[in-house]
Enzyme design. Structure first.
Site, PDB file in Angstrom:
ATOM      1  N   TYR A  43       1.824  -2.531  14.860  1.00 21.61           N
ATOM      2  CA  TYR A  43       1.907  -3.315  13.618  1.00 21.61           C
ATOM      3  C   TYR A  43       2.819  -4.529  13.807  1.00 21.61           C
ATOM      4  CZ  TYR A  43      -0.638   0.292  10.992  1.00 21.61           C
ATOM      5  OH  TYR A  43      -1.592   1.160  10.521  1.00 21.61           O
ATOM      6  N   SER A 198      -6.258   1.517   3.576  1.00 19.29           N
ATOM      7  CA  SER A 198      -6.941   0.485   2.774  1.00 19.29           C
ATOM      8  C   SER A 198      -7.611   1.076   1.529  1.00 19.29           C
ATOM      9  CB  SER A 198      -7.945  -0.314   3.622  1.00 19.29           C
ATOM     10  OG  SER A 198      -7.276  -1.133   4.544  1.00 19.29           O
ATOM     11  N   GLY A 202      -8.073  -3.291   1.233  1.00 18.48           N
ATOM     12  CA  GLY A 202      -7.267  -4.402   1.742  1.00 18.48           C
ATOM     13  C   GLY A 202      -7.062  -5.503   0.706  1.00 18.48           C
ATOM     14  N   GLY A 203      -7.228  -5.184  -0.579  1.00 16.79           N
ATOM     15  CA  GLY A 203      -7.072  -6.182  -1.648  1.00 16.79           C
ATOM     16  C   GLY A 203      -8.418  -6.715  -2.124  1.00 16.79           C
ATOM     17  N   PHE A 206      -9.743  -6.476  -5.670  1.00 16.91           N
ATOM     18  CA  PHE A 206      -9.257  -7.374  -6.725  1.00 16.91           C
ATOM     19  C   PHE A 206      -9.600  -8.828  -6.478  1.00 16.91           C
ATOM     20  CE2 PHE A 206      -6.599  -3.642  -6.482  1.00 16.91           C
ATOM     21  CZ  PHE A 206      -6.824  -3.134  -7.752  1.00 16.91           C
TER      22      PHE A 206
HETATM   23  N1  LIG Z   1      -5.118   3.956  10.707  1.00 14.33           N
HETATM   24  C1  LIG Z   1      -5.586   2.719  10.648  1.00 14.33           C
HETATM   25  O1  LIG Z   1      -6.412   2.306  11.467  1.00 14.33           O
HETATM   26  C2  LIG Z   1      -5.099   1.805   9.562  1.00 14.33           C
HETATM   27  C3  LIG Z   1      -5.740   0.579   9.347  1.00 14.33           C
HETATM   28  C4  LIG Z   1      -5.266  -0.249   8.312  1.00 14.33           C
HETATM   29  C5  LIG Z   1      -4.180   0.160   7.534  1.00 14.33           C
HETATM   30  N2  LIG Z   1      -3.566   1.349   7.795  1.00 14.33           N
HETATM   31  C6  LIG Z   1      -2.415   1.807   6.971  1.00 14.33           C
HETATM   32  O2  LIG Z   1      -2.798   1.806   5.616  1.00 14.33           O
HETATM   33  C7  LIG Z   1      -1.863   1.023   4.854  1.00 14.33           C
HETATM   34  C8  LIG Z   1      -2.578   0.439   3.673  1.00 14.33           C
HETATM   35  O3  LIG Z   1      -3.648  -0.431   4.094  1.00 14.33           O
HETATM   36  P1  LIG Z   1      -3.866  -1.801   3.327  1.00 14.33           P
HETATM   37  O4  LIG Z   1      -2.633  -2.628   3.426  1.00 14.33           O
HETATM   38  O5  LIG Z   1      -5.132  -2.401   3.796  1.00 14.33           O
HETATM   39  O6  LIG Z   1      -3.990  -1.232   1.804  1.00 14.33           O
HETATM   40  P2  LIG Z   1      -4.650  -1.794   0.494  1.00 14.33           P
HETATM   41  O7  LIG Z   1      -3.854  -1.238  -0.630  1.00 14.33           O
HETATM   42  O8  LIG Z   1      -6.112  -1.532   0.494  1.00 14.33           O
HETATM   43  O9  LIG Z   1      -4.458  -3.376   0.558  1.00 14.33           O
HETATM   44  C9  LIG Z   1      -3.195  -3.934   0.341  1.00 14.33           C
HETATM   45  C10 LIG Z   1      -3.379  -5.418   0.134  1.00 14.33           C
HETATM   46  O10 LIG Z   1      -4.023  -5.622  -1.121  1.00 14.33           O
HETATM   47  C11 LIG Z   1      -3.317  -6.618  -1.825  1.00 14.33           C
HETATM   48  N3  LIG Z   1      -3.499  -6.469  -3.266  1.00 14.33           N
HETATM   49  C12 LIG Z   1      -4.166  -7.327  -4.040  1.00 14.33           C
HETATM   50  N4  LIG Z   1      -4.155  -6.941  -5.313  1.00 14.33           N
HETATM   51  C13 LIG Z   1      -3.471  -5.809  -5.385  1.00 14.33           C
HETATM   52  C14 LIG Z   1      -3.136  -4.939  -6.453  1.00 14.33           C
HETATM   53  N5  LIG Z   1      -3.483  -5.145  -7.734  1.00 14.33           N
HETATM   54  N6  LIG Z   1      -2.425  -3.858  -6.163  1.00 14.33           N
HETATM   55  C15 LIG Z   1      -2.059  -3.629  -4.891  1.00 14.33           C
HETATM   56  N7  LIG Z   1      -2.351  -4.421  -3.838  1.00 14.33           N
HETATM   57  C16 LIG Z   1      -3.058  -5.515  -4.082  1.00 14.33           C
HETATM   58  C17 LIG Z   1      -1.887  -6.443  -1.380  1.00 14.33           C
HETATM   59  O11 LIG Z   1      -1.189  -7.633  -1.604  1.00 14.33           O
HETATM   60  P3  LIG Z   1       0.294  -7.599  -2.257  1.00 14.33           P
HETATM   61  O12 LIG Z   1       1.231  -7.212  -1.151  1.00 14.33           O
HETATM   62  O13 LIG Z   1       0.489  -8.987  -2.719  1.00 14.33           O
HETATM   63  O14 LIG Z   1       0.293  -6.598  -3.365  1.00 14.33           O
HETATM   64  C18 LIG Z   1      -2.061  -6.159   0.103  1.00 14.33           C
HETATM   65  O15 LIG Z   1      -2.185  -7.368   0.830  1.00 14.33           O
HETATM   66  C19 LIG Z   1      -1.288   0.021   5.867  1.00 14.33           C
HETATM   67  O16 LIG Z   1      -0.018  -0.447   5.511  1.00 14.33           O
HETATM   68  C20 LIG Z   1      -1.211   0.893   7.113  1.00 14.33           C
HETATM   69  O17 LIG Z   1      -0.017   1.666   7.065  1.00 14.33           O
HETATM   70  C21 LIG Z   1      -4.005   2.178   8.783  1.00 14.33           C
END
Ligand SMILES: NC(=O)c1ccc[n+]([C@@H]2O[C@H](COP(=O)([O-])OP(=O)(O)OC[C@H]3O[C@@H](n4cnc5c(N)ncnc54)[C@H](OP(=O)(O)O)[C@@H]3O)[C@@H](O)[C@H]2O)c1
Length: 287
Positions: A43, A198, A202-203, A206
């Site tokens: 990361y 995600s 990943g957002g 929204f």
């Molecule tokens: N195992 C794997 O291969 C893998 C792959 C990807 C991720 N992951 C893990 O999963 C975690 C979550 O994944 P993700 O970051 O893609 O999660 P997510 O919750 O699907 O997406 C988060 C993104 O959405 C945005 N967003 C837009 N509107 C939002 C709202 N109303 N509420 C919340 N977020 C909003 C956030 O921006 P803001 O920050 O501005 O809120 C952020 O950039 C990662 O941190 C990682 O630890 C694992």
């Protein structure tokens, strides 16, 4: 072992925070009952574990109140790893052991609560990998092991050699594969709680301008109004409704967004509400 909502650190390098801000975020997560933090060696181009480790070093008592999940097994081409000529996956004893040592150093801790193999290594030898897990656990460096993004057969193969603690997978109303390809059936069957990455696509839930994103957003909005919660809370509740008892991982820097996930723990959706969201994501009715 893990809290019902897990805080993801993937995007932390882009948050641009100083150490006190990182400590504050961890404390605020803990106050919400979110005590597990999801990492990977790669990361932030191999930088996020160290950012988190600096926060732990600044406030040592935190470590006893949280669980660290991290991953290894992807070899990125990066200035931080000059030995990697191409992107590849590696679950060999040498790579996994060296990765764990690096992660422990970067995280400034003596143990990883849960180590995951990040992606399926096509050359994985389950005997060797299980033996590596055994050594790491015997040394007290890794307490539990699991995998991420594996097929059900890859999971089953390794699970026969080592009791995998979780399968970390992608699932959201815009990414439905795990519901139909046997991944979640297997979790239910084995009593393995999946971690979900995600959860908000990943957002895209929204901000996406495509048809499915718009459709899902519409249904989430209606249900949010009915239940007096945010649309994000409904999206998390949709994930939590699955009988595999998933553990969603948040991705936001905003503590209100983590609170939205926690609020979903108190929102049991009806099966019909769940299917309304599924139908919006799938773009079709059930046959
Ligand atoms: N195992 C794997 O291969 C893998 C792959 C990807 C991720 N992951 C893990 O999963 C975690 C979550 O994944 P993700 O970051 O893609 O999660 P997510 O919750 O699907 O997406 C988060 C993104 O959405 C945005 N967003 C837009 N509107 C939002 C709202 N109303 N509420 C919340 N977020 C909003 C956030 O921006 P803001 O920050 O501005 O809120 C952020 O950039 C990662 O941190 C990682 O630890 C694992």
């Amino acid at each position: 072992m893990l809290s019902p909502i897990v805080a993801g650190a993937w995007r932390m390098a882009s948050w641009g925070w100083d150490v006190p801000a990182r400590v504050r975020w961890v404390e605020q997560c803990l106050a919400l009952g979110v005590t597990s933090f999801d990492h990977a060696d790669i990361y932030g181009d191999y930088s996020v574990e160290a950012l988190f480790g600096q926060a732990l070093a600044a406030s040592p008592p935190l470590r006893e109140h949280l669980q660290i999940v991290t991953k290894c097994g992807i070899r990125l081409v990066s200035a931080a790893r000059p030995g990697h000529a191409i992107k590849s996956y590696d679950s060999s004893r040498a790579h996994v052991t060296a990765s764990v040592e690096n992660s422990l150093r970067a995280l400034q801790t003596d143990r990883i609560d849960l180590l995951l193999i990040h992606r399926p290594d096509l050359l994985m030898d389950p005997h060797e990998l299980a033996d590596t897990f055994r050594s790491l656990r015997a040394a007290g460096k890794v307490l539990n092991c699991g995998v991420s993004n594996h097929t059900p057969s890859q999971f089953a193969l390794l699970h026969r050699h080592w009791p995998l603690a979780t399968h970390q997978i992608e699932l959201s109303p815009l990414h439905l594969d795990a519901l139909g390809d046997g991944t979640l059936d297997q979790c239910v069957d084995l009593g393995v709680r999946p971690m979900v990455w995600s959860p908000l696509a990943g957002g895209r839930l929204f901000t996406g301008e495509d048809e499915s994103a718009r459709r899902v957003r519409g249904v989430l909005g209606e249900l949010a109004q009915t239940h007096g919660v945010s649309s994000a809370t409904v999206a998390y509740a949709w994930i939590l409704r699955h009988p595999s008892r998933p553990l969603p991982i948040t991705g936001s820097s905003r503590i209100e967004a983590v609170a939205d996930a926690v609020a979903a723990l108190a929102l049991p959706l009806s099966a019909e509400e769940w299917y309304r969201i599924w139908r919006a994501g799938a773009g079709r009715d059930l046959v």
